[in-house]
Design a protein around this motif. Structure first.
Motif, PDB file in Angstrom:
ATOM      1  N   TYR C 231       0.800  -1.232   0.000  1.00 33.87           N
ATOM      2  CA  TYR C 231       0.000   0.000   0.000  1.00 33.87           C
ATOM      3  C   TYR C 231       0.828   1.274   0.000  1.00 33.87           C
ATOM      4  CZ  TYR C 231       0.504   0.471   5.083  1.00 33.87           C
ATOM      5  OH  TYR C 231       1.011   0.613   6.335  1.00 33.87           O
ATOM      6  N   GLU C 232       2.127   1.159   0.326  1.00 33.84           N
ATOM      7  CA  GLU C 232       2.905   2.381   0.458  1.00 33.84           C
ATOM      8  C   GLU C 232       3.709   2.719  -0.793  1.00 33.84           C
ATOM      9  OE1 GLU C 232       2.905   4.510   3.058  1.00 33.84           O
ATOM     10  OE2 GLU C 232       4.475   5.817   2.279  1.00 33.84           O
ATOM     11  N   LEU C 233       4.181   1.721  -1.518  1.00 25.81           N
ATOM     12  CA  LEU C 233       5.075   2.025  -2.636  1.00 25.81           C
ATOM     13  C   LEU C 233       4.328   2.475  -3.881  1.00 25.81           C
ATOM     14  CD1 LEU C 233       7.884  -0.639  -2.225  1.00 25.81           C
ATOM     15  CD2 LEU C 233       7.790   1.706  -1.402  1.00 25.81           C
ATOM     16  N   GLY C 234       3.021   2.250  -3.905  1.00 20.04           N
ATOM     17  CA  GLY C 234       2.227   2.889  -4.944  1.00 20.04           C
ATOM     18  C   GLY C 234       2.051   2.140  -6.244  1.00 20.04           C
ATOM     19  N   TRP C 235       2.616   0.944  -6.388  1.00 19.86           N
ATOM     20  CA  TRP C 235       2.265   0.229  -7.606  1.00 19.86           C
ATOM     21  C   TRP C 235       1.704  -1.160  -7.339  1.00 19.86           C
ATOM     22  CZ3 TRP C 235       7.454   1.468  -6.748  1.00 19.86           C
ATOM     23  CH2 TRP C 235       8.322   0.406  -6.627  1.00 19.86           C
ATOM     24  N   GLY C 236       1.312  -1.397  -6.096  1.00 19.71           N
ATOM     25  CA  GLY C 236       0.519  -2.587  -5.821  1.00 19.71           C
ATOM     26  C   GLY C 236       1.271  -3.897  -5.809  1.00 19.71           C
ATOM     27  N   GLY C 237       2.597  -3.849  -5.825  1.00 24.16           N
ATOM     28  CA  GLY C 237       3.344  -5.107  -5.735  1.00 24.16           C
ATOM     29  C   GLY C 237       3.547  -5.456  -4.269  1.00 24.16           C
ATOM     30  N   TRP C 238       3.756  -6.733  -3.972  1.00 22.84           N
ATOM     31  CA  TRP C 238       3.948  -7.095  -2.573  1.00 22.84           C
ATOM     32  C   TRP C 238       5.182  -7.942  -2.352  1.00 22.84           C
ATOM     33  CZ3 TRP C 238       3.355 -12.047  -3.809  1.00 22.84           C
ATOM     34  CH2 TRP C 238       2.380 -12.379  -4.739  1.00 22.84           C
TER      35      TRP C 238
END
Lengths: 161, 185, 666
Positions: C231-238
């Motif tokens: 949720y923080e890095l902004g491109w939805g990868g986990w």
């Protein structure tokens, strides 16, 4: 140390964009080509970033590379052509999937070798567990003495042969 | 055989440890990327002039010739370290007679012009790389970057980041000296 | 004054650790019970003084004491209180202090809760634990003192990297460290057992709760880290297969193997030397992680400030602890082996397969992570090993593992009837096939590997449920009777079911959110409408808001589904003037089916920016919540097992000491 510090300063000053990864104006109108562009972008490392592909990087050079990938796709290059084009300029470093060559045989065969090794151990353990080969530990007299020295206690160890 | 198996973890750990020790060598820069251009011909790109600078652009042919090695510097007016490096490059041109070509990276001509008017123009030729394609051909990772191209058009040396500090400057001048000698022999 | 107290407390803790590293082990060798018992006091003293040091540092952060260098570098007077507190462990020095605090807490835990452990083993374990303490206390005091003063003090601090100013990330490191450091106890147990020359069922049972506690924490820490990235890095990868992620994942994989092999050692007396090796390697990989993150050996997004001198110091610590323990292993382990008989189809064999696959996967991740270093050392060339390699190498190993996981719990010890088990799972096989076909029909297209993974995950989920239902004879007997049976089942058994089901659910999340993710990236001006995954999203505009230590542009998005209002999303773009960072605060509308994920940024294109446009990125990530739910189930399953009575009080009496060492427990 100073050189590295300066490098860090320069790297953060690569074209001043605050964008996040792919920008709307980069996207190709042809969805098939765009999908391929994304695919290729995920294989390419952003050369100023740390372990990031150009698809998700917001560095300026990554944006240039993304646009270049799309230009070459439009010009009819295959995915492999584009990767080759980038390797010619940045070396194998730019590939997130290392090429399969003498330098990387060890990497690509590692999972297989490890699996075979594990299989070998598994086979040995199973065979031992099936056939009753259990026997008391067979220490040599020297080892026995060494053990004694470490434990410095006679209660822990007894002759077990 | 069985003993070897039990000893294998410690042996593998020792090999790994050896690599780690090597990796901690303070000379090693984990971020450095060796250039693939070194020892190969400079990219075949033709760059137009930056309007108003009064110096022409250049192509591959301009790098080759008997004028000795050429220093190619990629710069931009928006790049802060370039400003610091500018003085070093100017001194090299004025004192050592270095032939300096510039690649103006992703810069509006008027911005570049203002920058050069303010700081002076040490460049013999400046090619404009407005869309940044030429820089990728040169394997650019960040601005500034500086190359030494031999008289035969082969890239001999690459410096990433501004040429600042004694270490960087002396490494660069040594490489340049070497390039000159190779050219004359 | 307070920072000096902190530093003094640290020095005292080092002193106690030194005493504890020698006295108890000497006592157990000489049979001096007073020396052995001294570990009780010294381990508690270590905790108390480390806590004092930690509290001193935390106080410096809370009151913004800018005479302390660490506070200057990582805090700012305007930072919200929560992040001032979290700043305590936001830097290299502070996080190291947290690391040793957890180390000493675990050591004291063995002292306090380990009353049922034989005195000799406990004394040796605590001494080994103190060796680790000595290493890390001295590392801190000599190379990374968190209490270093700065003179003259600056008027304000440099602020913590705003990406890290987040609730998820404030608690992520403590959890991760509890996991890493928790394995130190297991390591100490293993080394103590090697010194003692004896591994038996009691040993394995003592090791299990500590492994479980560390493993739960590590699971939670990794999941939380992924969630933060999501949720923080902004491109939805986990998950990015970054070296720092990998070094947290490897102890998790091996720790999982250890959990399972310890069961075999406990129940069947087999796999002794293997369990010991896993215990040593799991903690070794935790140490390796600490080393890699703090030495700058590999480039990573998350690494701390690089200092080769520190790297050399940690490498020495690694060399002594890992090299020493593995040498001890090479010397003593051959005498340990011998265990129960079992057939190639049995629960033992199933757990062996589990262990071998997990170990192979760990080895692959380790080799891939370090390969660029190897190549550079040998040829001087640079190479990248990124997600495409790890996905290609790792996933094929996990699929058979997950497939076999469905069968494992059905297998009986010693000798099992595989044909019978498969016969029982007939309906599960048919059902998971049908479910996959349905999904295939509904999704109309996707990678074949995704369908295969889904089929295997559903198969595992259903088989796990059937096994549980079979245990309580659900359907065979009255519901009341089933309920009574469920209550009488050991909690560890429910824990296993919950954790296995959790993994299956998490896999569905991994696959769903990566294979069927959809994305829209557009320039938006007020009024622009974007359609994604059936939703209509209208961009209303951007307003400026001021936070405590940042200013933000907050966008408003109205989301509609089939013409009906669903929700309003407010993604933000924050900039932190002190540290000159910008962060993206994504807005997420979340439910079981998937997440609608929006993030906003300034347009990079000059013309677009000129007409006031923003870059809006909207993602739809199907099933992504399954990842977090599955992870939570893994942690809860671990917790249920941990709460099992048998682990708390029922450790079997150890075989009397007159029984010769290194004799099979038969």
């Amino acid at each position: 140390m100073i050189a590295r510090l300066l490098l860090i300063i320069t790297l953060t000053l690569v074209p001043v964009t605050t964008a996040l990864a792919v920008e709307p104006d980069e996207i190709l109108s042809d969805p098939v080509l765009e999908e391929r562009a994304r695919e290729v972008s995920r294989e390419l490392r952003c050369v100023v970033c740390q372990n990031q592909d150009i698809d998700s990087s917001n560095a300026g050079i990554a944006r240039e590379m993304r646009i270049l990938v799309r230009e070459r796709l439009m010009a009819g290059d295959t995915n492999a052509d584009i990767l080759e084009f980038m390797v010619a300029r940045y070396g194998n470093y730019v590939l997130l999937r290392p090429p399969f060559n003498a330098q990387t045989y060890a990497l690509w065969f590692a999972p297989l070798v490890l699996a075979l090794f594990a299989g070998g151990i598994g086979y040995t353990v199973m065979r031992q567990a099936r056939h009753k080969t259990i026997r008391p530990a067979d220490l040599t007299t020297d080892e026995e003495a060494a053990l004694q020295a470490v434990l410095e206690t006679s209660s822990d160890i007894e002759k077990n042969k | 055989m069985k003993r070897m198996l039990y000893a294998s973890p410690v042996l593998i750990a020792m090999i790994f440890g050896g690599f780690f020790l090597w990796g901690l060598n303070p000379e090693r820069d984990p971020n450095a990327i060796p250039s693939v251009l070194i020892s190969s011909p400079a990219p075949e790109v033709t760059l137009p002039e930056v309007a108003g600078t009064g110096v022409p652009g250049f192509s591959h042919a301009d790098l080759v010739g008997d004028g000795g090695p050429v220093v190619v510097n990629i710069f931009a007016s928006w790049c802060v370290p370039c400003r610091a490096e500018h003085a070093v490059l100017t001194r090299m041109v004025n004192q050592d007679g270095v032939r300096l070509f510039g690649i103006n990276y992703q810069d509006q001509p008027e911005d570049a012009l203002r920058w050069l008017n303010e700081l002076g123009n040490p460049y013999e030729r400046i090619g404009s790389d407005l869309n940044g394609r030429a820089a990728i051909d040169w394997g650019l990772t960040g601005v500034p970057e500086t190359f030494i191209v031999g008289a035969d058009g082969t890239v001999l040396y690459k410096h990433v980041g501004p040429i600042l500090g004694n270490d960087a400057i002396s490494a660069f001048t040594t490489a340049l000296e070497q390039a000159r000698q190779e050219g004359s022999s | 004054m307070i920072p000096e107290i902190g530093q003094f407390a640290l020095t005292l803790a080092l002193g106690f650790a030194l005493v504890q590293s020698i006295l108890p082990i000497l006592g157990s060798a000489r049979g001096n019970s007073l020396w052995m018992r001294s570990a009780y006091a010294t381990s508690l003293a270590q905790v108390v003084f480390t806590m004092i040091a930690f509290a001193a540092l935390m106080r410096s952060f809370v009151v913004s004491d800018f005479t302390v260098l660490n506070v200057v570098e990582n805090s700012h007077s305007l930072k919200p209180l929560l992040f001032k507190i979290a700043g305590t462990w936001g830097s290299h020095e502070g996080s190291l202090l947290l690391w040793v605090l957890i180390l000493t807490v675990f050591g004291a835990g063995v002292s306090v809760f380990g009353t049922n452990i034989s005195a000799g083993l406990r004394a040796r374990t605590l001494s080994v634990q103190a060796w680790i303490s000595v290493g890390f206390f001295s590392f801190m005091l000599f190379t990374s003192n968190p209490f270093e003063r700065v003179f003259p003090p600056p008027t304000d601090g440099q602020d913590l990297n705003p990406l890290l100013q987040d609730v998820g990330l404030a608690i992520h490191p403590p959890l991760l460290y509890i996991g890493y450091v928790g394995f130190s106890i297991v390591f100490s147990f293993a080394v103590a057992a090697l010194i003692e020359g004896r591994v038996d069922a009691a040993w394995a049972r003592w090791v299990r709760p500590w492994t479980l506690a560390a493993w739960m924490s590590l699971t939670a820490g990794i999941a939380l880290g992924s969630w933060w990235a999501y949720y923080e890095l902004g491109w939805g990868g986990w998950w990015f297969w970054d070296p720092v992620e990998n070094v947290s994942f490897m102890p998790w994989l091996l720790g999982t193997a250890l959990l399972h092999s310890a069961i075999v050692t406990e129940k069947r007396g087999a796999f002794k030397s293997w369990t010991i090796l896993l215990a040593i390697l799991t903690f070794s990989l935790s140490l390796l992680g600490t080393f890699i993150v703090r030495s700058g050996l590999l480039t990573s997004v998350h690494a701390f400030a690089v200092d080769p001198e520190r790297g050399v110091y940690i490498l020495w610590l690694l060399g002594i602890s890992i090299g020493g323990s593995l040498t001890l292993y090479a010397w003593r382990a051959p005498a340990l082996d011998a265990g129960g008989l079992f057939r190639p189809v049995s629960r033992e064999a199933g757990l062996l397969l589990n262990n071998l696959l997990l170990a192979t996967a760990t080895g692959t991740v380790l080799f891939g992570t370090l390969y660029p270093l190897f190549v550079e050392a040998i040829s001087g060339e640079r190479l990248s090993v990124g997600p495409p390699f790890f996905n290609a190498a790792f996933i094929p190993m996990m699929l058979p593992l997950v497939f076999a996981m469905a069968l494992g719990p059905f297998l009986s010890w010693k000798r099992a009837d595989l044909a019978g088990v498969l016969q029982r799972l007939k309906f599960v096989a048919i059902l998971s096939g049908l479910a996959t076909l349905t999904i295939w029909y509904l999704t109309e297209g996707g990678p074949a590997l995704a369908y295969l993974s889904i089929a295997i995950a559903i198969w595992m989920l259903l088989a796990t449920l059937q096994e549980w239902a079979g245990r309580i004879r659900l359907g065979d007997v009255t519901f009341r009777e089933s309920f009574r049976r469920a209550r009488n089942l050991p909690r560890a058994s429910h824990g296993m079911t919950l954790a296995h089901a959790g993994l299956a659910i998490a896999i569905l999340g991994f696959v769903g959110s990566s294979a069927w993710k959809s994305e829209q990236i557009v320039f938006v001006t007020p009024g622009t409408e974007v359609a994604i995954a059936g939703f209509d999203v209208r961009f209303e505009g951007v307003e400026r808001v001021v936070g405590p230590n940042y200013v933000a542009n907050r966008g408003t998005l109205t989301v509609e589904l089939d013409g009906e209002y669903v929700t309003t999303l407010n993604p933000e773009r924050r900039s932190y003037p002190v540290s000159q960072y910008s962060t993206t605060e994504s807005a997420i509308r979340s439910n079981m089916a998937g997440d609608l994920y929006a993030s906003l940024a300034e347009a990079a294109n000059a013309q677009a920016e000129a007409r006031g446009a923003w870059t809006l990125r909207i993602l739809y990530e199907p099933l992504v919540n399954f990842i977090w739910i599955g992870s939570a189930m893994l942690v809860l399953g671990g917790g249920l097992s941990l709460s099992d009575r048998r682990l708390r009080v029922g450790a079997p009496k150890r075989a009397s000491r007159s029984i010769p060492a290194a004799t099979p427990a038969e």
